[in-house]
Design an enzyme around this catalytic site. Structure first.
Site, PDB file in Angstrom:
ATOM      1  N   HIS A 119       0.845  -1.118  -0.018  1.00 52.14           N
ATOM      2  CA  HIS A 119       0.014   0.064  -0.059  1.00 52.14           C
ATOM      3  C   HIS A 119       0.851   1.422   0.034  1.00 52.14           C
ATOM      4  CE1 HIS A 119       0.872   0.845   4.266  1.00 52.14           C
ATOM      5  NE2 HIS A 119       0.920  -0.571   4.300  1.00 52.14           N
ATOM      6  N   ASP A 120       0.411   2.259  -0.621  1.00 51.87           N
ATOM      7  CA  ASP A 120       0.994   3.678  -0.900  1.00 51.87           C
ATOM      8  C   ASP A 120       2.421   3.761  -1.469  1.00 51.87           C
ATOM      9  OD1 ASP A 120      -0.977   5.150   0.834  1.00 51.87           O
ATOM     10  OD2 ASP A 120      -0.746   3.566   2.296  1.00 51.87           O
ATOM     11  N   GLY A 137       5.055  -0.926   2.743  1.00 50.80           N
ATOM     12  CA  GLY A 137       4.231   0.374   2.470  1.00 50.80           C
ATOM     13  C   GLY A 137       5.070   1.454   2.340  1.00 50.80           C
TER      14      GLY A 137
END
Length: 263
Positions: A119-120, A137
């Protein structure tokens, strides 16, 4: 002949260009947007608020756009944006963001079997992630970087342009542009000279980077003094390297794995 296999599951609301190919038992979620010339292999799953540019290939069993692996995540809608002409090999996983700003993958990247983009993360263009490369992340990878197989990149780390992460490395800090790191924990092993030659850097540019490397990573005294020295008469490559080192982050890898391997 239809380009969508009859066993594929396409949710209502998905926006799919007329020439997109979708294989057997693939699943496309309701918020997915697929631009022209994409190929989705059998058993691949593309879900979430995912926007995909033109000409990508998703091989069998890819999982693209799923929610983040974050403890306490309650299903809030993040997002994922993918550029054009990428290849996602078998069993690749790419996760959506934890907030409104999406996970981003640029164009012309090769993401090989079993690699994971968390994520991200923000990936640029022309990057290579080899088999089972794992990104935590919020990792940022700049254009033309190469991450070898069985590597692990710590959350919030940055990998600079034209950097090379050797196989099996455990990266817990930022990797400077144009450099090669290896080991557990990853340490500098020298300039990424072979990669720079293959990328078309001139002998003068490589010589400039060698001088900067020796000043920054093999010199003595505080890093602030070495940065100031490197800036004197710096060309474009050295300027980019110094700017990367000066940007706040997890701190750059600057310890030599071996003096013998240094640039």
């Amino acid at each position: 002949m239809s380009l969508i296999h009859p066993t594929a599951v396409i949710a209502s609301g998905a926006q799919i260009a007329a020439d997109v190919e979708i294989g057997a038992y693939a699943v496309i979620g309701p918020q997915v947007r697929l631009a022209p010339r994409n190929v989705v292999g059998p058993h691949a799953v593309i879900e979430g608020r995912t926007e995909i540019g033109e000409g990508n290939r998703f091989l069998q069993f890819c999982a693209i756009g799923a929610g983040p692996q974050v403890e306490g995540w309650a299903g809030e809608a993040g997002g994922l944006v993918i550029g054009s002409n990428n290849v996602f090999r078998e069993f690749v996983t790419v996760h959506a963001s934890t907030g409104p700003e999406p996970t981003k993958i640029g164009s012309r990247n090769m993401i090989m079997t079993g690699a994971h983009v968390a994520h991200d993360c923000v990936l640029g263009d022309d990057i290579r992630l080899a088999n089972a490369a794992t990104l935590g992340g919020h990792v940022e990878i700049a254009d033309f970087a190469q991450v070898s197989g069985l590597t692990a990149i710590h959350q919030h780390s940055r990998i600079g342009t034209h950097a090379f992460v050797a196989g099996g490395a455990i990266v817990t800090q930022d990797v400077p542009p144009f450099c090669l790191v290896q080991g557990d924990r990853a340490r500098l092993a020298g300039l990424n000279a072979v990669g720079l030659k293959r990328a078309g850097f001139s002998p003068a540019e490589i010589a400039e980077l060698r001088r900067a490397y020796r000043t920054l990573f093999l010199g003595t005294g505080p890093m602030t003094d070495r940065l100031a020295t490197a800036r004197l008469g710096a060309g474009a490559c050295t300027t980019a390297l110094v700017a990367f080192l000066e940007r706040p982050g997890r701190g750059c890898i600057s310890t030599q794995r071996s003096r013998r391997l240094a640039a």
